[in-house]
Scaffold this motif. Structure first.
Motif, PDB file in Angstrom:
ATOM      1  N   ARG A  52       0.841  -1.205   0.000  1.00  0.00           N
ATOM      2  CA  ARG A  52       0.000   0.000   0.000  1.00  0.00           C
ATOM      3  C   ARG A  52       0.870   1.247   0.000  1.00  0.00           C
ATOM      4  NH1 ARG A  52      -4.677  -1.845   4.307  1.00  0.00           N
ATOM      5  NH2 ARG A  52      -5.866  -3.117   2.846  1.00  0.00           N
ATOM      6  N   PHE A  53       1.967   1.213   0.741  1.00  0.00           N
ATOM      7  CA  PHE A  53       2.913   2.326   0.764  1.00  0.00           C
ATOM      8  C   PHE A  53       3.475   2.558  -0.641  1.00  0.00           C
ATOM      9  CE2 PHE A  53       7.027   4.283   1.222  1.00  0.00           C
ATOM     10  CZ  PHE A  53       6.905   5.156   2.295  1.00  0.00           C
ATOM     11  N   ILE A  54       3.939   1.484  -1.270  1.00  0.00           N
ATOM     12  CA  ILE A  54       4.502   1.566  -2.624  1.00  0.00           C
ATOM     13  C   ILE A  54       3.445   2.106  -3.590  1.00  0.00           C
ATOM     14  CG2 ILE A  54       5.389   0.223  -4.572  1.00  0.00           C
ATOM     15  CD1 ILE A  54       6.609  -1.712  -2.404  1.00  0.00           C
ATOM     16  N   HIS A  55       2.242   1.565  -3.487  1.00  0.00           N
ATOM     17  CA  HIS A  55       1.152   1.952  -4.384  1.00  0.00           C
ATOM     18  C   HIS A  55       0.840   3.447  -4.259  1.00  0.00           C
ATOM     19  CE1 HIS A  55      -2.310   1.184  -6.904  1.00  0.00           C
ATOM     20  NE2 HIS A  55      -3.125   1.709  -5.994  1.00  0.00           N
ATOM     21  N   ARG A  56       0.761   3.935  -3.036  1.00  0.00           N
ATOM     22  CA  ARG A  56       0.484   5.366  -2.827  1.00  0.00           C
ATOM     23  C   ARG A  56       1.622   6.229  -3.357  1.00  0.00           C
ATOM     24  NH1 ARG A  56      -1.107   3.748   2.827  1.00  0.00           N
ATOM     25  NH2 ARG A  56      -3.308   3.311   2.694  1.00  0.00           N
ATOM     26  N   ALA A  57       2.850   5.797  -3.105  1.00  0.00           N
ATOM     27  CA  ALA A  57       4.009   6.556  -3.586  1.00  0.00           C
ATOM     28  C   ALA A  57       4.036   6.590  -5.112  1.00  0.00           C
ATOM     29  CB  ALA A  57       5.299   5.955  -3.028  1.00  0.00           C
ATOM     30  N   ARG A  58       3.695   5.474  -5.748  1.00  0.00           N
ATOM     31  CA  ARG A  58       3.640   5.434  -7.219  1.00  0.00           C
ATOM     32  C   ARG A  58       2.557   6.376  -7.735  1.00  0.00           C
ATOM     33  NH1 ARG A  58       7.372   4.496 -10.242  1.00  0.00           N
ATOM     34  NH2 ARG A  58       6.185   3.453 -11.828  1.00  0.00           N
ATOM     35  N   LYS A  59       1.407   6.410  -7.053  1.00  0.00           N
ATOM     36  CA  LYS A  59       0.321   7.307  -7.478  1.00  0.00           C
ATOM     37  C   LYS A  59       0.740   8.769  -7.373  1.00  0.00           C
ATOM     38  CE  LYS A  59      -3.914   4.736  -7.030  1.00  0.00           C
ATOM     39  NZ  LYS A  59      -4.867   5.262  -7.969  1.00  0.00           N
ATOM     40  N   LEU A  60       1.657   9.064  -6.463  1.00  0.00           N
ATOM     41  CA  LEU A  60       2.179  10.424  -6.348  1.00  0.00           C
ATOM     42  C   LEU A  60       3.326  10.675  -7.317  1.00  0.00           C
ATOM     43  CD1 LEU A  60       2.049  10.915  -2.483  1.00  0.00           C
ATOM     44  CD2 LEU A  60       0.652  12.067  -4.223  1.00  0.00           C
ATOM     45  N   GLY A  61       3.677   9.669  -8.107  1.00  0.00           N
ATOM     46  CA  GLY A  61       4.668   9.841  -9.159  1.00  0.00           C
ATOM     47  C   GLY A  61       6.112   9.645  -8.737  1.00  0.00           C
ATOM     48  N   PHE A  62       6.342   9.147  -7.532  1.00  0.00           N
ATOM     49  CA  PHE A  62       7.724   8.920  -7.114  1.00  0.00           C
ATOM     50  C   PHE A  62       8.333   7.791  -7.940  1.00  0.00           C
ATOM     51  CE2 PHE A  62       6.324  10.969  -3.157  1.00  0.00           C
ATOM     52  CZ  PHE A  62       7.410  11.789  -2.897  1.00  0.00           C
ATOM     53  N   PRO A  63       9.568   7.975  -8.399  1.00  0.00           N
ATOM     54  CA  PRO A  63      10.257   6.883  -9.093  1.00  0.00           C
ATOM     55  C   PRO A  63      10.646   5.787  -8.093  1.00  0.00           C
ATOM     56  CG  PRO A  63      11.625   8.873  -9.054  1.00  0.00           C
ATOM     57  CD  PRO A  63      10.325   9.212  -8.394  1.00  0.00           C
ATOM     58  N   LEU A  64      10.877   4.595  -8.616  1.00  0.00           N
ATOM     59  CA  LEU A  64      11.146   3.442  -7.758  1.00  0.00           C
ATOM     60  C   LEU A  64      12.326   3.649  -6.817  1.00  0.00           C
ATOM     61  CD1 LEU A  64      10.440   0.512 -10.235  1.00  0.00           C
ATOM     62  CD2 LEU A  64       9.031   1.276  -8.300  1.00  0.00           C
ATOM     63  N   GLU A  65      13.387   4.282  -7.279  1.00  0.00           N
ATOM     64  CA  GLU A  65      14.548   4.469  -6.408  1.00  0.00           C
ATOM     65  C   GLU A  65      14.224   5.407  -5.244  1.00  0.00           C
ATOM     66  OE1 GLU A  65      17.256   2.614  -6.125  1.00  0.00           O
ATOM     67  OE2 GLU A  65      16.259   1.485  -7.699  1.00  0.00           O
ATOM     68  N   GLN A  66      13.389   6.416  -5.485  1.00  0.00           N
ATOM     69  CA  GLN A  66      12.979   7.287  -4.385  1.00  0.00           C
ATOM     70  C   GLN A  66      12.039   6.546  -3.438  1.00  0.00           C
ATOM     71  OE1 GLN A  66      11.460  10.966  -6.001  1.00  0.00           O
ATOM     72  NE2 GLN A  66      13.472  11.911  -5.869  1.00  0.00           N
ATOM     73  N   ILE A  67      11.213   5.669  -3.991  1.00  0.00           N
ATOM     74  CA  ILE A  67      10.332   4.867  -3.138  1.00  0.00           C
ATOM     75  C   ILE A  67      11.172   3.965  -2.241  1.00  0.00           C
ATOM     76  CG2 ILE A  67       8.588   3.038  -3.112  1.00  0.00           C
ATOM     77  CD1 ILE A  67       7.436   4.320  -5.680  1.00  0.00           C
ATOM     78  N   ARG A  68      12.240   3.424  -2.781  1.00  0.00           N
ATOM     79  CA  ARG A  68      13.137   2.589  -1.987  1.00  0.00           C
ATOM     80  C   ARG A  68      13.687   3.386  -0.793  1.00  0.00           C
ATOM     81  NH1 ARG A  68      15.166  -1.932  -3.845  1.00  0.00           N
ATOM     82  NH2 ARG A  68      14.898  -1.337  -6.019  1.00  0.00           N
ATOM     83  N   VAL A  69      14.090   4.626  -1.049  1.00  0.00           N
ATOM     84  CA  VAL A  69      14.610   5.491   0.017  1.00  0.00           C
ATOM     85  C   VAL A  69      13.499   5.828   1.009  1.00  0.00           C
ATOM     86  CG1 VAL A  69      15.589   7.774   0.510  1.00  0.00           C
ATOM     87  CG2 VAL A  69      16.438   6.446  -1.438  1.00  0.00           C
ATOM     88  N   LEU A  70      12.318   6.179   0.496  1.00  0.00           N
ATOM     89  CA  LEU A  70      11.196   6.509   1.373  1.00  0.00           C
ATOM     90  C   LEU A  70      10.803   5.326   2.257  1.00  0.00           C
ATOM     91  CD1 LEU A  70       9.034   8.577  -1.122  1.00  0.00           C
ATOM     92  CD2 LEU A  70      10.088   9.440   0.989  1.00  0.00           C
ATOM     93  N   MET A  71      10.818   4.126   1.687  1.00  0.00           N
ATOM     94  CA  MET A  71      10.483   2.945   2.486  1.00  0.00           C
ATOM     95  C   MET A  71      11.510   2.728   3.591  1.00  0.00           C
ATOM     96  SD  MET A  71       8.827   0.105  -0.028  1.00  0.00           S
ATOM     97  CE  MET A  71       8.610  -1.002   1.348  1.00  0.00           C
ATOM     98  N   ALA A  72      12.773   2.917   3.277  1.00  0.00           N
ATOM     99  CA  ALA A  72      13.815   2.759   4.294  1.00  0.00           C
ATOM    100  C   ALA A  72      13.612   3.786   5.403  1.00  0.00           C
ATOM    101  CB  ALA A  72      15.195   2.901   3.663  1.00  0.00           C
TER     102      ALA A  72
END
Length: 132
Positions: A52-72
């Motif tokens: 759900r975190f990944i899905h929301r971040a993708r909907k906000l347009g974050f690229p995968l590498e930034q999502i990786r950082v945000l998840m950490a």
């Protein structure tokens, strides 16, 4: 503890397709699933929250590498919010630049469409612009 989830149930609960779940596992954005004796993937509640975190971040347009950082950062209880805020503001700047670029494209296409007669003649400013 809740019972293990199959990939189909995880997909339904998280709003992320099974194909994307497998992809996120393959790039180590989502931890590899446990496997049953018959080699089926099984997941738990934590995986629903991660997806759900990944899905929301993708909907906000974050690229995968930034999502990786945000998840950490999300998983680090000792984090400071400074880095998270900076990532968000940097992303806003990127989005604003992309919006400006798209608005420029819209304006050009509208101008070219106004110049195009749209009749049976072959003259077409749209094609002429593309051929430049």
């Amino acid at each position: 503890m809740t019972s293990p989830l199959t990939i189909g149930k995880l997909a339904k609960a998280s709003g992320v397709s099974a194909k994307m779940i497998r992809y996120y596992e393959s790039i180590d954005l989502l931890p590899a699933a446990e496997r049953t004796e018959s080699n089926y993937r099984v997941y738990d509640e934590k995986d629903i929250h991660r997806l759900r975190f990944i899905h929301r971040a993708r909907k906000l347009g974050f690229p995968l590498e930034q999502i990786r950082v945000l998840m950490a950062l999300w998983q680090d209880q000792e984090r400071s919010s400074r880095e998270v805020k900076q990532l968000a503001l940097d992303h806003v700047t990127d989005l604003q630049a992309r919006i400006a670029e798209m608005q420029s494209m819209v304006n050009l296409l509208q101008k070219l469409a106004r110049q195009c007669q749209g009749n049976d003649r072959p003259d077409c400013p749209i094609l002429e612009e593309l051929a430049k």
